[in-house]
Design a protein around this motif. Structure first.
Motif, PDB file in Angstrom:
ATOM      1  N   THR A  21       7.479 114.919 -18.500  1.00 56.40           N
ATOM      2  CA  THR A  21       8.512 115.963 -18.399  1.00 56.40           C
ATOM      3  C   THR A  21       9.265 115.871 -17.083  1.00 56.40           C
ATOM      4  N   THR A  22       8.566 115.525 -16.008  1.00 63.28           N
ATOM      5  CA  THR A  22       9.227 115.430 -14.705  1.00 63.28           C
ATOM      6  C   THR A  22      10.162 114.222 -14.643  1.00 63.28           C
ATOM      7  N   ILE A  23       9.654 113.049 -15.006  1.00 64.49           N
ATOM      8  CA  ILE A  23      10.465 111.830 -14.939  1.00 64.49           C
ATOM      9  C   ILE A  23      11.627 111.906 -15.917  1.00 64.49           C
ATOM     10  N   GLY A  24      11.349 112.356 -17.142  1.00 61.20           N
ATOM     11  CA  GLY A  24      12.422 112.457 -18.129  1.00 61.20           C
ATOM     12  C   GLY A  24      13.510 113.418 -17.708  1.00 61.20           C
ATOM     13  N   THR A  25      13.110 114.587 -17.179  1.00 62.29           N
ATOM     14  CA  THR A  25      14.094 115.563 -16.728  1.00 62.29           C
ATOM     15  C   THR A  25      14.881 115.037 -15.532  1.00 62.29           C
ATOM     16  N   ALA A  26      14.207 114.325 -14.637  1.00 58.71           N
ATOM     17  CA  ALA A  26      14.900 113.748 -13.479  1.00 58.71           C
ATOM     18  C   ALA A  26      15.985 112.771 -13.929  1.00 58.71           C
ATOM     19  N   ILE A  27      15.678 111.967 -14.938  1.00 54.00           N
ATOM     20  CA  ILE A  27      16.660 111.004 -15.452  1.00 54.00           C
ATOM     21  C   ILE A  27      17.837 111.726 -16.081  1.00 54.00           C
ATOM     22  N   GLU A  28      17.547 112.760 -16.879  1.00 54.33           N
ATOM     23  CA  GLU A  28      18.621 113.543 -17.506  1.00 54.33           C
ATOM     24  C   GLU A  28      19.551 114.134 -16.451  1.00 54.33           C
ATOM     25  N   TRP A  29      18.962 114.709 -15.401  1.00 54.73           N
ATOM     26  CA  TRP A  29      19.794 115.386 -14.398  1.00 54.73           C
ATOM     27  C   TRP A  29      20.409 114.415 -13.403  1.00 54.73           C
ATOM     28  N   TYR A  30      19.844 113.265 -13.247  1.00 52.37           N
ATOM     29  CA  TYR A  30      20.539 112.207 -12.508  1.00 52.37           C
ATOM     30  C   TYR A  30      21.887 111.947 -13.177  1.00 52.37           C
ATOM     31  N   ASP A  31      21.856 111.789 -14.490  1.00 56.10           N
ATOM     32  CA  ASP A  31      23.080 111.544 -15.242  1.00 56.10           C
ATOM     33  C   ASP A  31      24.072 112.695 -15.076  1.00 56.10           C
ATOM     34  N   ILE A  89       9.972 115.689 -30.232  1.00 61.20           N
ATOM     35  CA  ILE A  89      11.039 114.920 -30.874  1.00 61.20           C
ATOM     36  C   ILE A  89      12.400 115.245 -30.244  1.00 61.20           C
ATOM     37  N   VAL A  90      12.564 116.514 -29.837  1.00 60.04           N
ATOM     38  CA  VAL A  90      13.826 116.911 -29.201  1.00 60.04           C
ATOM     39  C   VAL A  90      14.025 116.153 -27.898  1.00 60.04           C
ATOM     40  N   LEU A  91      12.960 115.979 -27.142  1.00 57.59           N
ATOM     41  CA  LEU A  91      13.063 115.296 -25.852  1.00 57.59           C
ATOM     42  C   LEU A  91      13.508 113.845 -26.003  1.00 57.59           C
ATOM     43  N   MET A  92      13.071 113.179 -27.048  1.00 57.32           N
ATOM     44  CA  MET A  92      13.470 111.790 -27.253  1.00 57.32           C
ATOM     45  C   MET A  92      14.958 111.696 -27.606  1.00 57.32           C
ATOM     46  N   VAL A  93      15.432 112.608 -28.448  1.00 54.87           N
ATOM     47  CA  VAL A  93      16.846 112.593 -28.857  1.00 54.87           C
ATOM     48  C   VAL A  93      17.750 112.868 -27.665  1.00 54.87           C
ATOM     49  N   THR A  94      17.411 113.884 -26.854  1.00 50.55           N
ATOM     50  CA  THR A  94      18.272 114.233 -25.718  1.00 50.55           C
ATOM     51  C   THR A  94      18.283 113.122 -24.666  1.00 50.55           C
ATOM     52  N   LEU A  95      17.171 112.445 -24.496  1.00 48.90           N
ATOM     53  CA  LEU A  95      17.111 111.350 -23.525  1.00 48.90           C
ATOM     54  C   LEU A  95      18.110 110.251 -23.879  1.00 48.90           C
ATOM     55  N   PHE A  96      18.138 109.855 -25.149  1.00 49.88           N
ATOM     56  CA  PHE A  96      19.032 108.771 -25.573  1.00 49.88           C
ATOM     57  C   PHE A  96      20.498 109.195 -25.584  1.00 49.88           C
ATOM     58  N   SER A  97      20.765 110.434 -25.981  1.00 48.38           N
ATOM     59  CA  SER A  97      22.167 110.869 -26.034  1.00 48.38           C
ATOM     60  C   SER A  97      22.750 111.028 -24.640  1.00 48.38           C
ATOM     61  N   MET A  98      21.978 111.586 -23.712  1.00 46.48           N
ATOM     62  CA  MET A  98      22.468 111.736 -22.344  1.00 46.48           C
ATOM     63  C   MET A  98      22.653 110.370 -21.691  1.00 46.48           C
ATOM     64  N   GLY A  99      21.652 109.514 -21.797  1.00 45.13           N
ATOM     65  CA  GLY A  99      21.730 108.195 -21.165  1.00 45.13           C
ATOM     66  C   GLY A  99      22.834 107.337 -21.744  1.00 45.13           C
ATOM     67  N   GLY A 100      23.029 107.409 -23.051  1.00 41.30           N
ATOM     68  CA  GLY A 100      24.099 106.638 -23.683  1.00 41.30           C
ATOM     69  C   GLY A 100      25.470 107.067 -23.209  1.00 41.30           C
ATOM     70  N   ALA A 101      25.685 108.391 -23.137  1.00 43.70           N
ATOM     71  CA  ALA A 101      26.984 108.904 -22.674  1.00 43.70           C
ATOM     72  C   ALA A 101      27.242 108.503 -21.231  1.00 43.70           C
ATOM     73  N   THR A 102      26.222 108.584 -20.388  1.00 40.52           N
ATOM     74  CA  THR A 102      26.389 108.243 -18.973  1.00 40.52           C
ATOM     75  C   THR A 102      26.723 106.762 -18.793  1.00 40.52           C
ATOM     76  N   THR A 103      26.035 105.906 -19.508  1.00 44.07           N
ATOM     77  CA  THR A 103      26.306 104.470 -19.418  1.00 44.07           C
ATOM     78  C   THR A 103      27.735 104.158 -19.829  1.00 44.07           C
ATOM     79  N   LEU A 104      28.207 104.793 -20.885  1.00 48.60           N
ATOM     80  CA  LEU A 104      29.568 104.551 -21.356  1.00 48.60           C
ATOM     81  C   LEU A 104      30.614 105.032 -20.353  1.00 48.60           C
ATOM     82  N   ILE A 105      30.319 106.118 -19.623  1.00 50.26           N
ATOM     83  CA  ILE A 105      31.255 106.577 -18.586  1.00 50.26           C
ATOM     84  C   ILE A 105      31.479 105.473 -17.558  1.00 50.26           C
ATOM     85  N   GLY A 106      30.411 104.735 -17.239  1.00 49.50           N
ATOM     86  CA  GLY A 106      30.540 103.645 -16.276  1.00 49.50           C
ATOM     87  C   GLY A 106      31.414 102.504 -16.752  1.00 49.50           C
TER      88      GLY A 106
END
Length: 452
Positions: A21-31, A89-106
Motif C-alpha cells: 500500500t505504501t509503495i503503490g500509493t507513492a507511485i500513484e502520487w509521484y505521477d 482488484i481496484v488497486l491493480m486497475v488504478t495503478l495501471f491507469s495512472m501509470g499509463g496516463a503519466t507515461t503518455l504525458i511524457g
C-alpha cells in the motif's frame, strides 16, 4: 489481533500489506504531483503558450484542478467495486491507469508542434489521472487498516499516507536532478519529459509488489457471508450517511487546500516567477520542496503512530492548530526573498500537514459500517479533494493577480485550516471500534458529538 478482527494476520503478511500500500500509493502520487509541479514550471509555457503572463499560469493550474472534478467518478467506481468485489482488484486497475496516463504525458507533442491538440490531449490524460487518484486512496487505506491489529490501525494506516509525501519527494527530487542534467532551455525542450517516462518503470515495480498481497480480511468475511453485502452501497451511503460524508470531506479539505500550495505546484511557480516579486532559482525551490516532503513524511508517520495512543480526534486538533500557524507564516516568510526563510516556511508548514494527515486512514475507516466502508472512505476523500485541494493553486494565483499581494492567500489558507478544525470538533473519537461486518450495528451508530 483483537477479538473483532476476522482473521489473524501474520507479521510477514502485515509487512507485505504495508509495503504494497505504501509503495503503490507513492507511485500513484509521484505521477499526480509530477503533473502539478510541471504545470507551474513548464506546461504554462509549452502547452498553453498562446496565453501570456499570469493567465497562462492560471489556466495551467486550472488543468491541475480539473482532474479533481473526476475524482468522485473514480471514487464511486472504486467504492462500488471495492465493496462488491474487493479492495485488491481496484488497486491493480488504478495503478495501471495512472501509470499509463503519466507515461503518455511524457510523449505528448507541445502546442508549437500540433497546436490546440496538445492541451486537449494533456487535459484528457490529466482526467484519467483524476479518475485513478479517486479510486486508489480508499482501497489502499482499507487494505492497510483492515489488516491491522486494533491497537496499531493508526500506525499501519499511515503507510499509504506516507506514500503521498514520498510521491512528492520523488517527483520533486527527480525534477531537481533533471534540472541539473538538462539546465536552462534543455529542461523545457526534453528534460521535463524524463520523469514522466520513468513512471513506466515504477508501474512495473508497483505491480510486482502488489500482486502477492491477500485480500482484506474484512472483505473476505463479507464475501463469505452474502448477508453482509449491500447491492447498492453508494445508494445506502448517501441515504443514511450524507451528513457524515460532508463533514468527513471537510476534515480532508482543511488539509488539502494548504497542502496543495506545494503538492499542487503553486509555491514552485510563485517563487520562481521572473516577473513576480521574488525569483529564486528553480533548483533552489525544488530542493526546498523536496526537503519539506521529508518533514511531511516524518510527521505523517508520527501522527498515525501517536493517534493509536491519544486518539484520532486529539491528533487532528493539535495538527490543525499547528497547520493554521504554518499557513499564516508561509507567504510572509517566502516574500522576504530569503532562501533560508523559504526552507523554514515550507518545513514548518509540512509539520502541520503531517499531523492532519497521518491519522486519516484509521479515522475514515472507523467512521463507516463495513458493508459500505469502501464507498464511504473513497467518496469522502474525493469530495474533500474538490473542496480543498482541487483549485487551491488556481485560487492562490487568482488572488495574487487580483490584489497584487499574498495577504488574501494567507487568509484563505488559515480559513481552510479552521474549517478542518471545526469539522473534526463535530466528530466523536472512534478509535478501536470493531471493523468486522459482524459489528455493523455498533459501526452504524452516529459518530457525531451531538448524535445518540
Amino acid at each position: 489481533m483483537d477479538a473483532s478482527s476476522p482473521t489473524a494476520i501474520s507479521p510477514k503478511e502485515m509487512r507485505r500489506v504495508v509495503a504494497a500500500t505504501t509503495i503503490g500509493t507513492a507511485i500513484e502520487w509521484y505521477d499526480y504531483f509530477l503533473y502539478a509541479a510541471v504545470a507551474g514550471l513548464v506546461f504554462n509555457q509549452v502547452m498553453f503558450s498562446p496565453l501570456t503572463g499570469s493567465l497562462a499560469s492560471i489556466v495551467s493550474f486550472a488543468s491541475v484542478g480539473l482532474s479533481f472534478l473526476f475524482r468522485p467518478l473514480g471514487a464511486f467506481l472504486a467504492g462500488y467495486y471495492g465493496d462488491r468485489y474487493g479492495r485488491r482488484i481496484v488497486l491493480m486497475v488504478t495503478l495501471f491507469s495512472m501509470g499509463g496516463a503519466t507515461t503518455l504525458i511524457g510523449l505528448l507533442p507541445t502546442y508549437e508542434t500540433v497546436g490546440l491538440w496538445a492541451p486537449i490531449m494533456l487535459i484528457f490524460l490529466r482526467i484519467i489521472q483524476g479518475v485513478s487518484a479517486g479510486g486508489e486512496w480508499g482501497s489502499a487505506v482499507l487494505l492497510a487498516v483492515e489488516h491491522a491489529p486494533n491497537h496499531k490501525r493508526g500506525l499501519y494506516g499511515a503507510g499509504p499516507q506516507i506514500g503521498v509525501p514520498i510521491g512528492l519527494l520523488m517527483s520533486s527530487g527527480v525534477l531537481a536532478i533533471m534540472d541539473r542534467i538538462a539546465p536552462g532551455d534543455a529542461f523545457f525542450q526534453w528534460g521535463w519529459r524524463v520523469p514522466f517516462l520513468l513512471s513506466f518503470v515504477l508501474v512495473v515495480v508497483g505491480y510486482l509488489v502488489r500482486i502477492g498481497v491477500d485480500e482484506s480480511p474484512v472483505f473476505e468475511v463479507i464475501e463469505d457471508n452474502k448477508g453482509h453485502q449491500r447491492p447498492n452501497p453508494i445508494g445506502v451511503l448517501f441515504k443514511q450517511h450524507l451528513p457524515l460524508v460532508f463533514v468527513a470531506a471537510l476534515v480532508f479539505a482543511g488539509n488539502g487546500a494548504v497542502g496543495y500550495m506545494t503538492a499542487g505546484g503553486y509555491i514552485q511557480s510563485y517563487a520562481t516567477n521572473p516577473e513576480g516579486p521574488i525569483s529564486f532559482e528553480r533548483s533552489d525551490v525544488l530542493n526546498a520542496v523536496t526537503l519539506s516532503a521529508v518533514t511531511w513524511l516524518i510527521f505523517t508517520l508520527f501522527a498515525g503512530w501517536v493517534s493509536d495512543y491519544i486518539g484520532r480526534r486529539r491528533t487532528y486538533l493539535i495538527g490543525f492548530v499547528v497547520q493554521a500557524i504554518g499557513a499564516g507564516i508561509l507567504f510572509p516568510l517566502v516574500d522576504t526573498a530569503s532562501l533560508g526563510l523559504l526552507y523554514v516556511a515550507l518545513i514548518f508548514l509540512t509539520v502541520g500537514l503531517g499531523l492532519t494527515y497521518g491519522a486519516q486512514s484509521a479515522m475514515y475507516a472507523e467512521l463507516y459500517p463495513a458493508s459500505i466502508r469502501a464507498s464511504g472512505v473513497s467518496v469522502s476523500y474525493a469530495i474533500g479533494s474538490i473542496l480543498g485541494g482541487a483549485f487551491a493553486p488556481m485560487i492562490a494565483a487568482s488572488l495574487v493577480d487580483a490584489t497584487g499581494t499574498t495577504v488574501a492567500v494567507t487568509i484563505y489558507l488559515v480559513a481552510a485550516s479552521l474549517i478542518g478544525l471545526t469539522a473534526i470538533l463535530l466528530l466523536q473519537e472512534r478509535k478501536g471500534i470493531p471493523l468486522s461486518p459482524d459489528f455493523e450495528t455498533e459501526q452504524s451508530k452516529s459518530p457525531f458529538v451531538f448524535g445518540k
